[in-house]
Write a protein that holds these residues in place. Structure first.
Motif, short mmCIF file in Angstrom:
data_model
loop_
_atom_site.label_atom_id
_atom_site.label_comp_id
_atom_site.label_asym_id
_atom_site.label_seq_id
_atom_site.Cartn_x
_atom_site.Cartn_y
_atom_site.Cartn_z
N ASP A 144 0.85 -1.18 0.00
CA ASP A 144 0.00 0.00 0.00
C ASP A 144 0.89 1.24 0.00
O ASP A 144 2.12 1.13 0.03
CB ASP A 144 -0.98 -0.01 1.18
CG ASP A 144 -0.30 -0.09 2.53
OD1 ASP A 144 0.88 0.30 2.65
OD2 ASP A 144 -0.94 -0.54 3.49
N ALA A 145 0.30 2.40 -0.04
CA ALA A 145 1.06 3.65 -0.12
C ALA A 145 1.97 3.85 1.09
O ALA A 145 3.06 4.40 0.96
CB ALA A 145 0.11 4.83 -0.26
N CYS A 146 1.55 3.37 2.24
CA CYS A 146 2.33 3.58 3.45
C CYS A 146 3.52 2.63 3.54
O CYS A 146 4.64 3.05 3.81
CB CYS A 146 1.44 3.43 4.68
SG CYS A 146 2.26 3.84 6.22
N CYS A 185 1.84 -0.12 8.60
CA CYS A 185 2.68 1.06 8.57
C CYS A 185 3.15 1.47 9.98
O CYS A 185 4.34 1.63 10.21
CB CYS A 185 1.92 2.21 7.92
SG CYS A 185 2.95 3.64 7.58
N GLU A 186 2.24 1.66 10.89
CA GLU A 186 2.60 2.08 12.25
C GLU A 186 2.03 1.13 13.30
O GLU A 186 1.73 1.55 14.41
CB GLU A 186 2.11 3.50 12.48
CG GLU A 186 2.79 4.51 11.58
CD GLU A 186 2.35 5.93 11.85
OE1 GLU A 186 1.59 6.17 12.81
OE2 GLU A 186 2.78 6.81 11.09
N TRP A 199 -0.54 4.41 18.60
CA TRP A 199 -1.85 5.05 18.65
C TRP A 199 -2.84 4.30 19.53
O TRP A 199 -3.92 4.76 19.80
CB TRP A 199 -2.42 5.16 17.23
CG TRP A 199 -2.29 3.87 16.46
CD1 TRP A 199 -1.28 3.54 15.61
CD2 TRP A 199 -3.17 2.76 16.48
NE1 TRP A 199 -1.46 2.27 15.12
CE2 TRP A 199 -2.63 1.77 15.63
CE3 TRP A 199 -4.36 2.48 17.14
CZ2 TRP A 199 -3.24 0.53 15.42
CZ3 TRP A 199 -4.97 1.25 16.93
CH2 TRP A 199 -4.41 0.29 16.08
N GLY A 200 -2.50 3.08 19.97
CA GLY A 200 -3.40 2.25 20.77
C GLY A 200 -3.60 0.91 20.10
O GLY A 200 -2.68 0.36 19.52
N SER A 201 -4.83 0.40 20.16
CA SER A 201 -5.10 -0.89 19.53
C SER A 201 -6.52 -0.92 19.00
O SER A 201 -7.38 -0.14 19.40
CB SER A 201 -4.88 -2.03 20.53
OG SER A 201 -5.84 -1.96 21.57
#
Length: 122
Positions: free
Chosen positions: A37-39, A54-55, A82-84
């Protein structure tokens, strides 16, 4: 639009019941790759019941074979800074026109055709 997706997923999954290859085990996505994908910019191999986004990293667990289909329903948990998030995904084997198999990942938000991994990373 989100209200239509579950119906579309059920209709799509039902339509593959008659064409999927006969497998003795539940659908196992290990050894397959999610497309780039783009990321990420490269395929995302699934190995050891997990893959990297990605992250975040995602893990599948608690597979349940779907009766009458070459498919398994998994719990998916993705974790990052960011969490889950937790969701369900069904992996479905289908026959393709080349006499082989395709593997689809179906969730409430997505339908993805997995790919054969292009290298030995998995």
């Amino acid at each position: 639009m989100n209200e239509v997706r579950p119906f579309a997923v059920i209709a799509l999954a039902s339509s593959f019941a008659g064409v999927a290859p006969s497998l003795a085990i539940a659908a196992d996505p290990n050894g397959w790759c999610l497309p780039s994908d783009a990321c990420m910019g490269e395929q995302k191999p699934i190995a050891g019941n997990s893959w990297n986004e990605c992250e975040s990293s995602c893990e599948i667990s608690a597979p349940v074979k779907v009766r009458g289909m070459n498919a398994s329903l998994y719990d998916v948990e993705c974790k990052g800074d960011w969490g889950s998030s937790v969701y369900r995904a069904m992996f479905v084997f289908t026959s393709n026109s080349n006499g082989g198999h395709d593997l689809l990942m179906v969730s409430n938000n997505d339908l993805v055709k997995l790919e054969q991994c292009s290298d030995a990373r998995n």
